[in-house]
Design a protein around this motif. Sequence first.
Motif, PDB file in Angstrom:
ATOM      1  N   MET A  18       0.820  -1.204   0.000  1.00 44.06           N
ATOM      2  CA  MET A  18       0.000   0.000   0.000  1.00 44.06           C
ATOM      3  C   MET A  18       0.861   1.264   0.000  1.00 44.06           C
ATOM      4  SD  MET A  18      -2.756  -1.552  -0.321  1.00 44.06           S
ATOM      5  CE  MET A  18      -3.888  -0.180  -0.413  1.00 44.06           C
ATOM      6  N   ARG A  19       2.004   1.232   0.666  1.00 44.74           N
ATOM      7  CA  ARG A  19       2.930   2.364   0.595  1.00 44.74           C
ATOM      8  C   ARG A  19       3.427   2.552  -0.836  1.00 44.74           C
ATOM      9  NH1 ARG A  19       5.520   4.441   5.247  1.00 44.74           N
ATOM     10  NH2 ARG A  19       7.176   5.117   3.840  1.00 44.74           N
ATOM     11  N   GLY A  20       3.748   1.419  -1.472  1.00 43.45           N
ATOM     12  CA  GLY A  20       4.227   1.491  -2.852  1.00 43.45           C
ATOM     13  C   GLY A  20       3.203   2.110  -3.779  1.00 43.45           C
ATOM     14  N   LEU A  21       1.933   1.762  -3.576  1.00 40.85           N
ATOM     15  CA  LEU A  21       0.866   2.317  -4.418  1.00 40.85           C
ATOM     16  C   LEU A  21       0.645   3.798  -4.110  1.00 40.85           C
ATOM     17  CD1 LEU A  21      -1.656  -0.669  -4.321  1.00 40.85           C
ATOM     18  CD2 LEU A  21      -0.200   0.028  -6.234  1.00 40.85           C
ATOM     19  N   ILE A  55       6.553  -3.697  -7.843  1.00 35.18           N
ATOM     20  CA  ILE A  55       5.517  -2.725  -7.474  1.00 35.18           C
ATOM     21  C   ILE A  55       4.967  -2.032  -8.713  1.00 35.18           C
ATOM     22  CG2 ILE A  55       6.938  -0.664  -7.071  1.00 35.18           C
ATOM     23  CD1 ILE A  55       4.141  -1.986  -4.777  1.00 35.18           C
ATOM     24  N   ASP A  56       5.804  -1.841  -9.746  1.00 31.90           N
ATOM     25  CA  ASP A  56       5.306  -1.302 -11.014  1.00 31.90           C
ATOM     26  C   ASP A  56       4.334  -2.284 -11.666  1.00 31.90           C
ATOM     27  OD1 ASP A  56       6.698   1.065 -10.850  1.00 31.90           O
ATOM     28  OD2 ASP A  56       8.388   0.389 -12.074  1.00 31.90           O
ATOM     29  N   GLU A  57       4.656  -3.574 -11.546  1.00 29.45           N
ATOM     30  CA  GLU A  57       3.775  -4.617 -12.084  1.00 29.45           C
ATOM     31  C   GLU A  57       2.416  -4.566 -11.388  1.00 29.45           C
ATOM     32  OE1 GLU A  57       3.423  -7.639 -14.930  1.00 29.45           O
ATOM     33  OE2 GLU A  57       5.315  -6.701 -14.437  1.00 29.45           O
ATOM     34  N   ALA A  58       2.435  -4.464 -10.060  1.00 29.60           N
ATOM     35  CA  ALA A  58       1.183  -4.383  -9.300  1.00 29.60           C
ATOM     36  C   ALA A  58       0.390  -3.138  -9.693  1.00 29.60           C
ATOM     37  CB  ALA A  58       1.481  -4.374  -7.801  1.00 29.60           C
ATOM     38  N   ASP A  59       1.075  -2.001  -9.797  1.00 29.88           N
ATOM     39  CA  ASP A  59       0.410  -0.746 -10.155  1.00 29.88           C
ATOM     40  C   ASP A  59      -0.223  -0.837 -11.543  1.00 29.88           C
ATOM     41  OD1 ASP A  59      -0.235   2.064  -9.883  1.00 29.88           O
ATOM     42  OD2 ASP A  59       1.418   2.465 -11.267  1.00 29.88           O
ATOM     43  N   TYR A  60       0.502  -1.427 -12.487  1.00 26.48           N
ATOM     44  CA  TYR A  60      -0.040  -1.552 -13.844  1.00 26.48           C
ATOM     45  C   TYR A  60      -1.329  -2.362 -13.834  1.00 26.48           C
ATOM     46  CZ  TYR A  60      -0.895  -3.318 -18.502  1.00 26.48           C
ATOM     47  OH  TYR A  60      -1.514  -3.657 -19.678  1.00 26.48           O
ATOM     48  N   TRP A  61      -1.316  -3.508 -13.181  1.00 24.73           N
ATOM     49  CA  TRP A  61      -2.488  -4.388 -13.230  1.00 24.73           C
ATOM     50  C   TRP A  61      -3.672  -3.828 -12.453  1.00 24.73           C
ATOM     51  CZ3 TRP A  61      -3.509  -7.872 -16.653  1.00 24.73           C
ATOM     52  CH2 TRP A  61      -2.449  -8.451 -17.366  1.00 24.73           C
ATOM     53  N   ILE A  62      -3.386  -3.106 -11.375  1.00 19.85           N
ATOM     54  CA  ILE A  62      -4.484  -2.461 -10.646  1.00 19.85           C
ATOM     55  C   ILE A  62      -5.142  -1.399 -11.530  1.00 19.85           C
ATOM     56  CG2 ILE A  62      -4.939  -0.845  -8.741  1.00 19.85           C
ATOM     57  CD1 ILE A  62      -2.898  -2.550  -7.120  1.00 19.85           C
ATOM     58  N   GLN A  63      -4.327  -0.594 -12.196  1.00 23.53           N
ATOM     59  CA  GLN A  63      -4.897   0.405 -13.109  1.00 23.53           C
ATOM     60  C   GLN A  63      -5.600  -0.262 -14.287  1.00 23.53           C
ATOM     61  OE1 GLN A  63      -3.053   4.185 -13.859  1.00 23.53           O
ATOM     62  NE2 GLN A  63      -1.229   3.599 -12.699  1.00 23.53           N
ATOM     63  N   TYR A  64      -5.065  -1.385 -14.750  1.00 24.93           N
ATOM     64  CA  TYR A  64      -5.683  -2.127 -15.850  1.00 24.93           C
ATOM     65  C   TYR A  64      -7.088  -2.569 -15.464  1.00 24.93           C
ATOM     66  CZ  TYR A  64      -6.217  -5.726 -19.486  1.00 24.93           C
ATOM     67  OH  TYR A  64      -6.666  -6.492 -20.534  1.00 24.93           O
ATOM     68  N   VAL A  65      -7.228  -3.115 -14.266  1.00 26.56           N
ATOM     69  CA  VAL A  65      -8.533  -3.583 -13.792  1.00 26.56           C
ATOM     70  C   VAL A  65      -9.509  -2.409 -13.675  1.00 26.56           C
ATOM     71  CG1 VAL A  65      -9.737  -4.515 -11.778  1.00 26.56           C
ATOM     72  CG2 VAL A  65      -7.693  -5.660 -12.653  1.00 26.56           C
TER      73      VAL A  65
END
Length: 516
Positions: free
Chosen positions: A42-45, A442-452
């Motif tokens: 969550m800090r990363g996001l 963390i970039d991977e997580a951010d990309y997929w969250i925005q994708y969803v």
Amino acid sequence: MNVVLITIAWVLVVVAPIRSAKILGVFPLHTKSHYFLGSSLMRGLAEKGHDVTVINTRGEKDPPKNGTYRDIIVTSELTKSDGPGRDLFPIHRLSFITYNLYMNTLGKMITETTLSHHEVQNLVYSDEKFDIVIIEQFVNDGLKVLAHHFQAPLVLFSTCGSNSWINPLVGNPAPPTYIPEQNIIFDPRNFLDRVKNVLIYTFGLLNRNLLFFPAQNEIMKKYFPEAPDLDVLNYNVSLVLLNSHWSTNMAVPRVPNMVDIGGFHIKPPKGLPPNLQKFLDEAPEGVVYFSMGSALQSSNLATEKREVLLRVFAKLKHKVLWKWEDEVLPGRPKNVQIGKWLPQQDILAHPNVKVFITHGGLLSFTESVYHGVPVLAIPVYGDQIWNAAEAATNGFGRYILYKDLDEGELEEALDDVLNNPKYRDNMKRRSKIMRDRRYSPIDEADYWIQYVIRHQGAPHLRIAGLDLPWYQYLSLDVVAFVIGVTSLLIYLLYILISFVVKKIRKTPHSNKTKTS
């Protein structure tokens, strides 16, 4: 002029899609390792510029500077009892049946505590909206109702990679013929191991569907009576973020909406405190680092196990750095230094650390792989056991089950890992694999969250198998049909043959011609 136009086009194409999302994170476990992973995510996001609200049990003392970060802290008798004196070592004695029932009880306490807390209730009855809800998946399935309530896509986060708690929720294939359950040392080539694994898998499946999910549904309905049943919400998952990677976990199938982000919590090494820097620098033979993690504490080791460790460490020419939570370690040899808290990632980054003796938890395991330090695991329960087995299978470590820890076994295994170069060489190869990524985790997580978010829950990633009842998913109806038709054909063939045989027997024989 062309440069300006190109710059504007780049901003529109690349930067414009990146927007601040309003994210609710739900991380209800008080255990330090679980909290640390949830906090890191969550800090990363937030540092990516998102507006983050986190339901948790601890709270951030130093919130991120970018984006917006807000804690909703859930305290209860459950979190108060989760203190330094808690001894989890006896869990290793539980059978897989008792362990599952224990987790059922823990899960009910977590879900009830979270949904009933006044701060959570205040959030529920506020006018706030969220673009996405991220929930840690750990025996707390009733909390999925929060995504339904806020009408936001549901993202699950698994602290220990894919497992039988999460695979069925997205239809991820995980045959027990080669994918181990928790609390088992498993060789898929061994028939008896496969029998045991299938039995544990089957019991877990029955337990979840007959006992655990109904109990979670009851708690959920208590606070959200109008919500759909859990057997609907459970399978409405847009994305699963897995704290795993093929450098640390065995290669297994992944459906499209499961994404590995293992290693996202790892930070660049910082300077060590002067006393530790001196201890590590002045170790010509090297250092053995020993920690049983945050949930399992070395100070709770059984006396006979502690004595085993002390006797073996005293024989070493290496220095030993031991995470020990008390002021004094009785019988401490001269080559052993203790610390209640140790900056583990920074220690593992030091070139003089030769072996990491660990409980095998996935955070410690991931950090050892990242820094290329071979492991000697002493697993106690849960995913620690399969992590330890993975190290041995791939040749970058050894393990001794906690219940089997004795002086001879420990001395032989530690000597092997310290002096056989294959373990360090194999671990260095694993470290290269972990670091060889197109994007940071963390970039991977951010990309997929925005994708969803962009694709309104990304329903196109949902596999068709989730729309089938379990018996259809397993093709049991097809098997029953084939068995039924085959049985009918065999029966009809039997009737036909019987009829023909009876006819033949009833047909009168012609009289033989008599000769004179």
